[in-house]
Design an enzyme around this catalytic site. Structure first.
Site, PDB file in Angstrom:
ATOM      1  N   SER A   1      38.129  35.851  38.588  1.00 28.08           N
ATOM      2  CA  SER A   1      39.170  36.831  38.286  1.00 28.08           C
ATOM      3  C   SER A   1      40.267  36.686  39.326  1.00 28.08           C
ATOM      4  O   SER A   1      40.070  36.045  40.364  1.00 28.08           O
ATOM      5  CB  SER A   1      38.583  38.252  38.350  1.00 28.08           C
TER       6      SER A   1
ATOM      7  N   TYR B   1      33.280  44.790  41.925  1.00 24.67           N
ATOM      8  CA  TYR B   1      33.841  43.763  41.042  1.00 24.67           C
ATOM      9  C   TYR B   1      34.433  42.616  41.867  1.00 24.67           C
ATOM     10  O   TYR B   1      34.164  41.444  41.588  1.00 24.67           O
ATOM     11  CB  TYR B   1      34.908  44.390  40.144  1.00 24.67           C
TER      12      TYR B   1
END
Length: 281
Positions: free
Chosen positions: A144, A157
């Protein structure tokens, strides 16, 4: 080590997290490029919807990527089923949770780590032997932009996506001298269901938003649709890239992480404030 072009069109592709979002879009794009696709997800209903949208040979597997034994069984199943040699494995399944470090629920953080990072490790270890036997193919692991910079309220995350990045970078070096490559994908804001499917206890920004409001705010700032993300990833893999940035915001985050490695959040807040002033003037 220079780029080595790889043709995955027409070859078998494995995609986890294929019930929606980038995973579904990848399955649709690759099937349209004559790839037999083996799709997996824990969401059986969404997975069947993806299957119904595909043309050509398809293998469906309801799979929890946290289960290493199930991943190895899936790899054996794909080995027996695949009508064409295995071209690429997309370890794409992912989830998120929004919370601050101080009040995070440990079980939520573990859930994120086990899926986002553990799932990538399990998928890589399950399918890598097949690719090495062929001495050909690509492992494609989804990180990401939050694997490039850390953001408040996203500690679980970010840490999972930084781990994917480090794991894949190390794997890439281990694969030197073989015909197998390892690729890291860094999507920016892509219009998917990841926020709607997140574990949610409270607004980590302290603004008291509901989960639906957070999801709506996320959707409003996304810059890339899943089908465009799938196109960028597909083209990037075939062009021989080792790292694929998805979306214009991904390039901004990458640049900020390089030129302002400890001040990028200050820059982002200034940009946000500037945009708000312009829109209100």
């Amino acid at each position: 080590m220079g780029k080595r072009r790889t043709t995955i069109s027409g070859r078998t592709a494995v995609i986890t997290g294929a019930a929606s979002g980038i995973g579904r879009a990848l399955a649709q794009r690759l099937a349209a490029h004559d790839c037999p696709v083996a799709i997996a997800d824990v969401d059986e209903h969404g997975l069947k919807e993806t299957e119904a949208s595909l043309r050509g040979p398809t293998l469906l597997r309801v799979l929890d990527v946290r289960d290493a034994a199930a991943q190895h069984d899936f790899a054996d199943q794909v080995r027996q089923w695949a009508p064409q040699p295995l071209g690429a494995v997309f370890n794409n399944a992912g989830v998120t949770v929004g919370s601050r470090v101080l009040n995070a629920a440990p079980e939520d953080d573990q859930w994120v780590w086990d899926i986002n990072f553990g799932g990538v490790v399990n998928g890589t270890r399950a399918f890598l032997p097949i690719l090495l036997e062929q001495n050909d193919g690509v492992i494609v692991n989804t990180s990401s932009v939050f694997g490039l910079v850390g953001m408040p309220g996203q500690s679980a995350y970010c840490s999972s996506k930084f781990a994917v990045r480090g794991f894949t970078d190390a794997l890439r070096q281990e694969l030197r001298g073989t015909g197998v490559r390892a690729v890291t994908v860094h999507p920016g804001g892509v219009d998917t269901n990841i926020v709607r499917n997140a574990r949610y206890r409270e607004d980590p920004t302290g603004r008291g938003r509901t989960q639906q409001q957070v999801a709506d705010d996320f959707a409003a700032i996304t810059m890339t649709k899943p089908d465009k993300a799938a196109e960028i990833i597909h083209r990037g893999v075939e062009a021989g890239k080792s790292r694929i940035l998805v979306g214009p915001d991904a390039r901004i985050f990458d640049l900020l992480g390089r030129v302002a490695p400890t001040r990028y959040y200050d820059v982002l807040k200034w940009i946000e404030s500037y945009q708000r002033r312009r829109s209100s003037s």
